[in-house]
Write a protein that holds these residues in place. Structure first.
Motif, PDB file in Angstrom:
ATOM      1  N   GLU A 153       6.244 -65.195  10.273  1.00 47.82           N
ATOM      2  CA  GLU A 153       5.709 -65.202   8.911  1.00 47.82           C
ATOM      3  C   GLU A 153       4.231 -64.802   8.914  1.00 47.82           C
ATOM      4  O   GLU A 153       3.386 -65.429   8.273  1.00 47.82           O
ATOM      5  CB  GLU A 153       5.892 -66.573   8.268  1.00 47.82           C
ATOM      6  CG  GLU A 153       7.334 -66.917   7.945  1.00 47.82           C
ATOM      7  CD  GLU A 153       7.929 -65.956   6.904  1.00 47.82           C
ATOM      8  OE1 GLU A 153       7.272 -65.710   5.885  1.00 47.82           O
ATOM      9  OE2 GLU A 153       9.050 -65.455   7.136  1.00 47.82           O
TER      10      GLU A 153
ATOM     11  N   GLU B  89       9.696 -57.627  12.735  1.00 46.01           N
ATOM     12  CA  GLU B  89      10.929 -58.176  12.157  1.00 46.01           C
ATOM     13  C   GLU B  89      10.739 -59.613  11.666  1.00 46.01           C
ATOM     14  O   GLU B  89      11.518 -60.104  10.843  1.00 46.01           O
ATOM     15  CB  GLU B  89      12.068 -58.116  13.177  1.00 46.01           C
ATOM     16  CG  GLU B  89      11.913 -59.033  14.380  1.00 46.01           C
ATOM     17  CD  GLU B  89      11.002 -58.476  15.454  1.00 46.01           C
ATOM     18  OE1 GLU B  89      10.799 -59.157  16.472  1.00 46.01           O
ATOM     19  OE2 GLU B  89      10.489 -57.342  15.265  1.00 46.01           O
TER      20      GLU B  89
ATOM     21  N   CYS C 123       5.877 -61.276   7.293  1.00 46.86           N
ATOM     22  CA  CYS C 123       6.087 -61.442   5.859  1.00 46.86           C
ATOM     23  C   CYS C 123       5.405 -60.349   5.053  1.00 46.86           C
ATOM     24  O   CYS C 123       5.731 -60.136   3.888  1.00 46.86           O
ATOM     25  CB  CYS C 123       5.574 -62.808   5.402  1.00 46.86           C
ATOM     26  SG  CYS C 123       3.798 -63.044   5.613  1.00 46.86           S
TER      27      CYS C 123
ATOM     28  N   GLN D  12      10.178 -50.337   7.665  1.00 47.91           N
ATOM     29  CA  GLN D  12      11.314 -50.645   6.805  1.00 47.91           C
ATOM     30  C   GLN D  12      12.627 -50.621   7.570  1.00 47.91           C
ATOM     31  O   GLN D  12      13.552 -51.375   7.247  1.00 47.91           O
ATOM     32  CB  GLN D  12      11.362 -49.659   5.634  1.00 47.91           C
ATOM     33  CG  GLN D  12      10.266 -49.877   4.605  1.00 47.91           C
ATOM     34  CD  GLN D  12      10.262 -48.826   3.530  1.00 47.91           C
ATOM     35  OE1 GLN D  12      10.861 -47.750   3.681  1.00 47.91           O
ATOM     36  NE2 GLN D  12       9.583 -49.097   2.431  1.00 47.91           N
TER      37      GLN D  12
ATOM     38  N   ASN E  86      12.554 -54.039   9.385  1.00 42.98           N
ATOM     39  CA  ASN E  86      12.544 -55.226   8.524  1.00 42.98           C
ATOM     40  C   ASN E  86      12.663 -54.766   7.073  1.00 42.98           C
ATOM     41  O   ASN E  86      11.676 -54.413   6.439  1.00 42.98           O
ATOM     42  CB  ASN E  86      11.261 -56.031   8.739  1.00 42.98           C
ATOM     43  CG  ASN E  86      11.275 -57.361   8.007  1.00 42.98           C
ATOM     44  OD1 ASN E  86      12.115 -57.599   7.135  1.00 42.98           O
ATOM     45  ND2 ASN E  86      10.344 -58.235   8.358  1.00 42.98           N
ATOM     46  N   ARG E  87      13.884 -54.799   6.559  1.00 37.85           N
ATOM     47  CA  ARG E  87      14.131 -54.267   5.212  1.00 37.85           C
ATOM     48  C   ARG E  87      13.626 -55.192   4.111  1.00 37.85           C
ATOM     49  O   ARG E  87      13.515 -54.768   2.958  1.00 37.85           O
ATOM     50  CB  ARG E  87      15.630 -53.996   5.033  1.00 37.85           C
ATOM     51  CG  ARG E  87      16.168 -52.942   5.992  1.00 37.85           C
ATOM     52  CD  ARG E  87      17.573 -52.492   5.622  1.00 37.85           C
ATOM     53  NE  ARG E  87      18.043 -51.459   6.529  1.00 37.85           N
ATOM     54  CZ  ARG E  87      17.748 -50.165   6.405  1.00 37.85           C
ATOM     55  NH1 ARG E  87      16.996 -49.761   5.394  1.00 37.85           N
ATOM     56  NH2 ARG E  87      18.214 -49.287   7.272  1.00 37.85           N
ATOM     57  N   THR E  88      13.350 -56.439   4.410  1.00 35.06           N
ATOM     58  CA  THR E  88      12.846 -57.371   3.397  1.00 35.06           C
ATOM     59  C   THR E  88      11.321 -57.480   3.417  1.00 35.06           C
ATOM     60  O   THR E  88      10.750 -58.288   2.684  1.00 35.06           O
ATOM     61  CB  THR E  88      13.445 -58.765   3.627  1.00 35.06           C
ATOM     62  OG1 THR E  88      13.030 -59.261   4.912  1.00 35.06           O
ATOM     63  CG2 THR E  88      14.969 -58.706   3.573  1.00 35.06           C
ATOM     64  N   LEU E  89      10.672 -56.659   4.214  1.00 34.84           N
ATOM     65  CA  LEU E  89       9.222 -56.759   4.397  1.00 34.84           C
ATOM     66  C   LEU E  89       8.479 -56.242   3.169  1.00 34.84           C
ATOM     67  O   LEU E  89       8.770 -55.161   2.657  1.00 34.84           O
ATOM     68  CB  LEU E  89       8.807 -55.955   5.633  1.00 34.84           C
ATOM     69  CG  LEU E  89       7.327 -55.988   6.018  1.00 34.84           C
ATOM     70  CD1 LEU E  89       6.935 -57.382   6.489  1.00 34.84           C
ATOM     71  CD2 LEU E  89       7.050 -54.961   7.108  1.00 34.84           C
ATOM     72  N   SER E  90       7.517 -57.003   2.688  1.00 34.32           N
ATOM     73  CA  SER E  90       6.625 -56.539   1.621  1.00 34.32           C
ATOM     74  C   SER E  90       5.529 -55.665   2.229  1.00 34.32           C
ATOM     75  O   SER E  90       5.053 -55.939   3.343  1.00 34.32           O
ATOM     76  CB  SER E  90       5.996 -57.726   0.894  1.00 34.32           C
ATOM     77  OG  SER E  90       6.990 -58.537   0.303  1.00 34.32           O
ATOM     78  N   THR E  91       5.132 -54.614   1.508  1.00 39.31           N
ATOM     79  CA  THR E  91       4.160 -53.664   2.059  1.00 39.31           C
ATOM     80  C   THR E  91       3.053 -53.387   1.054  1.00 39.31           C
ATOM     81  O   THR E  91       3.300 -53.214  -0.145  1.00 39.31           O
ATOM     82  CB  THR E  91       4.829 -52.328   2.430  1.00 39.31           C
ATOM     83  OG1 THR E  91       5.538 -51.822   1.296  1.00 39.31           O
ATOM     84  CG2 THR E  91       5.788 -52.502   3.586  1.00 39.31           C
TER      85      THR E  91
ATOM     86  N   ASP F 102       5.267 -51.513  -1.933  1.00 40.95           N
ATOM     87  CA  ASP F 102       5.244 -52.417  -3.081  1.00 40.95           C
ATOM     88  C   ASP F 102       3.978 -52.270  -3.915  1.00 40.95           C
ATOM     89  O   ASP F 102       4.025 -52.340  -5.141  1.00 40.95           O
ATOM     90  CB  ASP F 102       5.373 -53.874  -2.601  1.00 40.95           C
ATOM     91  CG  ASP F 102       6.715 -54.116  -1.918  1.00 40.95           C
ATOM     92  OD1 ASP F 102       7.748 -53.881  -2.558  1.00 40.95           O
ATOM     93  OD2 ASP F 102       6.711 -54.519  -0.751  1.00 40.95           O
TER      94      ASP F 102
END
Length: 653
Positions: free
Chosen positions: A403, A465, A468, A488, A491-496, A515
């Motif tokens: 995280e 991976e 956060c 991406q 880690n497809r759920t990663l905020s950028t 994002d």
């Protein structure tokens, strides 16, 4: 007009060549060299009449470049590479001379021309590699420091080579001359260190106090070229004197101003140098001997490149450094022209060999930007092939990361973010490919990884991976897009979050799924504008509405940004209707001695008291029992008309 007309021809031709090179997205150096070929004595048409005079002027370009290098030079920066510069460069030159001698003997030349060939190709081009590094934005990296350190030693070695090589047939005469040159160089350096560090800063301080920009520029130029010419008269290198002078001035308080003033002059005379190099190239000789020249370019380039890479690796430099040094310093240098003229005038080499070496040097110089530009792709390919190679990581927690925030780029923005995250105890890791910035992050105690953030193996080392958030502070849009794409996939759920240099870059990053994109120049411009409008006493509501409108015009049309912008616009519009104002309670103020509850301020005015400063102490969010006294500074928040109602209530009768 004489030489004046020649300079006009060169400048116009260089402009055309530079525009052509820029249009083809090539380094301007190639345009300048091409312009020199066109206006040279071998192609006909518009021709420079006094080539030798232009060559003499071009020497000023070399001196000014090394003078500017000296101004940027710092012994602290060279300190990490002093071993490879002082020991590795002589080893490289000796190995290259032996290699060049073997090539000459293989071509059927006598032993003396073969030795000269080895000496000529052992030198690399300071001017070309500096210009290339500047254009690529790589000055300051560890690779560039290694290259510059070795080039400085090579340039110093030109003086003994000029003395030794013509005397090979009679060594007894050459060695005393070499000792004399070494003695002169030692005396010059001692004089510059003892007197220059004391006298030159005082002279510059006196001139700077006169507040004359022209006189300051004249003084800088006169000092750099004047001392260089004095070293030339004493039998040493003109460029050496200019470099040492710049190095001495770099320790003064005026080095940055001197560098900014000298850059336009340096670039103009540098243009003359590269054009003069092109004028020396005979296209007809090149066509007649293209096989031999091509063979020499390939053999010299491969041999020197491998030698530089091997020597760099021998001195325990890893990662991208040996590859960058080998691909950067494979060419034959401009001081080889000076050395070749000496050999031609003494009869040590023939005119045909002179032309061959000259053509080889010019072609290798022209190829330098292309070959040096292969460093990144080849290093990435090597990383792909050798995934087992360990990465250099510093200060990574032994328990691993989870995280956390991954910051791609340890420049100013990346370091600022890291400094904020540390006291908040938010875990993070920096990724940086520039070894100079990597060293800075390491000294600051940041968790940092040396590597290219666009490579999966580096992102895996940063444990992307488990992250956060990914923050991309790299200004290059191509690299930023690749970093986002690779992250991406892992880690497809990663905020950028990403940095952009303009609206087009913002659009491209949003299309890649980022994002939020921040444009530092836009935010800085809006903040400066807000401060200007505040000083002009415009209402805060109008200032916030203006900022909102600018952001809306620039950001709302961007793809993928509509939802985010609506949220931002809603917050800004809510905040823009409120103002925070301060009111001082004088001796006759009707609020003195009464509590907030007694006055029912919110009921009568609609405004809220959010703070009171009394005796230097702030009382935030005071309750209804809080009693005002004379001298209080009251912070009131509300709409403009609500604050005016509060003022009327607090107005002395």
């Amino acid at each position: 007009m004489g030489i004046a007309s020649d300079i006009v021809i060169i400048v116009v031709a260089a402009l055309v060549g530079g525009i052509l090179a820029h249009g083809l997205r090539q380094p301007l150096i190639l345009g300048y060299i091409l312009a020199g070929v066109v206006v040279g004595p071998y192609t006909g048409g518009v021709t420079v009449s006094k080539v030798h005079d232009i060559e003499l002027l071009a020497e000023i370009g070399v001196a000014l470049l090394l003078f500017a290098l000296g101004l940027e030079f710092s012994l602290k920066k060279l300190k990490p590479v002093r071993t490879i510069a002082l020991a590795g460069a002589p080893i490289q030159m000796l190995l290259t001379i032996i290699y060049g001698y073997a090539i000459g003997r293989w071509l059927g030349w006598e032993w003396l021309p073969s030795v000269w060939l080895g000496a000529l190709v052992s030198l690399s081009s300071t001017m070309v590699i500096l210009k290339t590094l500047m254009n690529q934005g790589l000055l300051g990296t560890l690779s560039s420091r290694v290259m510059i350190g070795m080039l400085i030693v090579q340039d110093l070695a030109v003086v003994p080579l000029i003395i030794i090589l013509p005397q090979l047939s009679n060594p007894k005469i050459g060695f005393p001359l070499l000792g004399l040159a070494a003695l002169k160089a030692a005396l010059f350096l001692a004089l510059m260190i003892l007197l220059g560090t004391r006298l030159l800063p005082r002279v510059m301080t006196t001139i700077a106090k006169w507040n004359s920009r022209e006189l300051f520029l004249l003084a800088i130029t006169a000092i750099g070229l004047g001392i260089g010419y004095a070293t030339y008269l004493s039998g040493l290198s003109f460029a050496l004197g200019a470099f040492v002078t710049g190095m001495v001035l770099s320790e003064s308080d005026y080095s940055h101003q001197a560098l900014s003033d000298i850059i336009p002059l340096r670039d103009l005379f540098g243009l003359l140098f590269f054009t003069s190099v092109g004028m020396l190239l005979d296209p007809w000789f090149l066509l007649a001997h293209w096989r031999t020249i091509l063979l020499l370019v390939i053999l010299v380039g491969l041999g020197k490149g491998l030698t530089f890479a091997a020597v760099t690796r021998l001195f325990r430099y890893g990662n991208v450094v040996p590859l960058a040094v080998g691909l950067g310093l494979f060419q034959v240098g401009e001081f080889s022209f000076v050395l070749a003229r000496t050999g031609l005038s003494t009869g040590s080499i023939s005119s045909e060999m002179y032309a061959l070496v000259l053509s080889t040097a010019i072609i290798s110089m022209a190829l330098t930007p292309f070959v040096s530009g292969l460093t990144g792709p080849l290093y990435s390919l090597r990383k792909h092939w050798f995934r087992h190679e360990p990465l250099q990581t510093i200060n990574i927690p032994t328990s691993g990361l989870n995280e956390h925030v991954v910051i791609a780029g340890a420049g100013r923005i990346g370091r600022h973010v890291a400094q904020v995250l540390i006291p908040l105890e938010i875990p993070f890791v920096l990724i940086e490919l520039d070894y100079y910035r990597f060293d800075e992050g390491k000294l600051a105690g940041f968790p940092i990884i040396y590597g290219d953030a666009s490579q999966k193996i580096v992102l895996e080392a940063a444990q992307i991976e488990k992250a956060c958030l990914l923050l991309v502070t790299i200004p290059a849009i191509v690299v930023s897009q690749e970093v986002v794409l690779q992250s991406q996939q892992l880690n497809r759920t990663l905020s950028t979050l990403a940095r952009a240099e303009g609206v087009e870059q913002m659009r491209a990053l949003y299309e890649k799924g980022v994002d939020n994109v921040i444009q530092p120049e836009l935010e800085a411009g809006l903040e400066i504008t807000r401060q200007v409008l505040l000083h002009l006493h415009l209402p805060a509501t109008e200032i916030l509405q203006y900022s909102d409108a600018v952001r809306h015009d620039l950001c709302a049309p961007l793809p993928g940004n509509h939802d985010q912008y609506k949220k931002l616009a809603l917050l800004l519009s809510a905040g823009s209707s409120l103002e925070l104002n301060w009111l001082s309670l004088g001796p006759a103020n009707p609020l003195n001695g009464r509590t907030i509850g007694e006055l029912a301020l919110r009921t009568h005015t609609g405004a809220s008291v959010v703070g009171v400063t009394r005796d230097g102490i702030l009382h935030p969010n005071p309750g209804p029992e809080f009693r005002f006294v004379e001298g209080d500074q009251v912070a009131v928040i509300g709409k403009n008309e609500q604050f005016h109602a509060f003022q009327e209530l607090a107005r002395p009768q």
